[in-house]
Design an enzyme around this catalytic site. Structure first.
Site, PDB file in Angstrom:
ATOM      1  CE  LYS A  45      -2.284  -0.876   3.895  1.00 22.28           C
ATOM      2  NZ  LYS A  45      -1.747  -2.064   4.369  1.00 22.28           N
ATOM      3  NE  ARG A  77      -4.738  -0.731   9.706  1.00 23.26           N
ATOM      4  CZ  ARG A  77      -3.467  -0.028   9.072  1.00 23.26           C
ATOM      5  NH1 ARG A  77      -3.392   0.973   8.867  1.00 23.26           N
ATOM      6  NH2 ARG A  77      -2.259  -1.185   8.946  1.00 23.26           N
ATOM      7  NE  ARG A  85       7.097  -3.453   6.212  1.00 24.48           N
ATOM      8  CZ  ARG A  85       5.847  -3.020   6.004  1.00 24.48           C
ATOM      9  NH1 ARG A  85       5.254  -2.893   4.868  1.00 24.48           N
ATOM     10  NH2 ARG A  85       5.250  -3.125   7.179  1.00 24.48           N
ATOM     11  NE  ARG A 141       5.954  -0.750  10.179  1.00 26.99           N
ATOM     12  CZ  ARG A 141       4.689  -0.930   9.440  1.00 26.99           C
ATOM     13  NH1 ARG A 141       4.764  -0.183   8.225  1.00 26.99           N
ATOM     14  NH2 ARG A 141       3.614  -0.937   9.983  1.00 26.99           N
ATOM     15  NE  ARG A 164       1.362  -4.654  11.180  1.00 23.02           N
ATOM     16  CZ  ARG A 164       2.426  -4.837  10.452  1.00 23.02           C
ATOM     17  NH1 ARG A 164       3.503  -5.327  10.742  1.00 23.02           N
ATOM     18  NH2 ARG A 164       2.488  -3.734   9.236  1.00 23.02           N
TER      19      ARG A 164
HETATM   20  P1  AMP Z   1       0.700   0.551   8.900  1.00 26.44           P
HETATM   21  O1  AMP Z   1       1.965   1.285   8.665  1.00 26.44           O
HETATM   22  O2  AMP Z   1      -0.288   1.357   7.762  1.00 26.44           O
HETATM   23  O3  AMP Z   1       0.885  -0.792   8.792  1.00 26.44           O
HETATM   24  O4  AMP Z   1       0.064   0.701  10.476  1.00 26.44           O
HETATM   25  C1  AMP Z   1       1.076   0.523  11.505  1.00 26.44           C
HETATM   26  C2  AMP Z   1       0.112   0.567  12.832  1.00 26.44           C
HETATM   27  O5  AMP Z   1      -0.368   1.800  12.810  1.00 26.44           O
HETATM   28  C3  AMP Z   1      -1.104  -0.403  12.450  1.00 26.44           C
HETATM   29  O6  AMP Z   1      -0.756  -1.582  12.878  1.00 26.44           O
HETATM   30  C4  AMP Z   1      -1.941   0.245  13.666  1.00 26.44           C
HETATM   31  O7  AMP Z   1      -1.569  -0.190  14.996  1.00 26.44           O
HETATM   32  C5  AMP Z   1      -1.901   1.655  13.520  1.00 26.44           C
HETATM   33  N1  AMP Z   1      -2.699   2.256  12.380  1.00 26.44           N
HETATM   34  C6  AMP Z   1      -2.391   2.852  11.393  1.00 26.44           C
HETATM   35  N2  AMP Z   1      -3.702   3.217  10.701  1.00 26.44           N
HETATM   36  C7  AMP Z   1      -4.698   3.082  11.664  1.00 26.44           C
HETATM   37  C8  AMP Z   1      -6.072   3.367  11.621  1.00 26.44           C
HETATM   38  N3  AMP Z   1      -6.682   3.763  10.568  1.00 26.44           N
HETATM   39  N4  AMP Z   1      -6.771   2.946  12.563  1.00 26.44           N
HETATM   40  C9  AMP Z   1      -6.291   2.279  13.629  1.00 26.44           C
HETATM   41  N5  AMP Z   1      -4.792   1.974  13.698  1.00 26.44           N
HETATM   42  C10 AMP Z   1      -4.102   2.440  12.937  1.00 26.44           C
END
Ligand code: AMP
Length: 215
Positions: A13, A87, A126, A159, A170
């Site tokens: 993404k 989400r 990653r 990360r 996740r």
């Molecule tokens: P990502 O980088 O998009 O994989 O996001 C990393 C982490 O940020 C996720 O596993 C959640 O803990 C948090 N996160 C990001 N966007 C959201 C969202 N829209 N709602 C809730 N948690 C989020």
């Protein structure tokens, strides 16, 4: 041009949202990146979000909705590519309300789909740049110099939530909470499916072809 990308962790993404936002000349809004920056800076949002992000759980809806509401209210956000928000269906409804009120509805929700075995492979290799957020993969897209970002020379990081157990969690959270969005956007007539397998360029072109007639 207001687009949103949904997909499991590791689907690409972030990489694809950056490309799309550049081609469209609109901001890329990645809630995961914004949260990691807030955590690193120790802002109030960062302090509240930290434990959820590190466990691989979703940050509560009310926090995320308030955060994105003030971000997309800025003048540069007439168009955007949203990556990682919404989400949950609660977040999606709140986003619809915000955009409807502003008379600027979403144009498409892109579902980026990748088989699960491939997701695990991608996430465990990653590396990310803490400065510009560019993603690399140890085998399939390594940096020119080991562990160093090609763009800004920062030392690459794993990360915290890319550790194997957290990755699996996740994926469970995605299936339990986020995949419901696919039906939500399908019902709204906004859903576009894109297969996220192949090179970055191939996926980008596939994505562009899938949304071109909506632009
Ligand atoms: P990502 O980088 O998009 O994989 O996001 C990393 C982490 O940020 C996720 O596993 C959640 O803990 C948090 N996160 C990001 N966007 C959201 C969202 N829209 N709602 C809730 N948690 C989020």
């Amino acid at each position: 041009m207001r687009l949103q990308i949904i997909g499991p962790p590791g689907a690409g993404k972030g990489t694809q949202a950056v490309r799309l936002a550049e081609r469209l000349g609109v901001p890329h809004l990645a809630t995961g990146n914004l949260l990691r920056a807030a955590i690193a800076e120790g802002t109030e949002l960062g302090l509240q979000a930290r434990e959820f992000v590190e466990r691989g759980d979703l940050v509560p809806d009310d926090l995320m909705i308030a955060f994105i509401a003030q971000r997309i209210d800025r003048p540069d956000c007439n168009g955007f590519v949203l990556d990682g928000f919404p989400r949950t269906v609660v977040q999606a409804k709140a986003l619809d309300d915000m955009l409807e009120e502003a008379g600027r509805p979403l144009v498409a929700a892109i579902h980026l789909d990748v088989p699960e075995g491939e997701l695990l492979r991608r996430l465990t290799g990653r590396r990310t740049c803490p400065t510009c957020h560019r993603s690399y993969h140890l085998e399939s897209s390594p940096p020119d110099v080991d562990e160093v970002c090609d763009d800004d020379g920062s030392r690459l990081e794993i990360r915290a939530d890319d550790e194997p157990d957290t990755v699996k969690h996740r994926l469970v959270v995605y299936r339990a909470e986020t995949s419901e969005l696919i039906g939500y956007y399908e019902d709204a007539g906004l859903l576009v499916h894109v297969l996220g397998v192949g090179s970055v360029d191939e996926v980008h072109e596939r994505m562009w072809a899938a949304i071109e007639d909506r632009l």
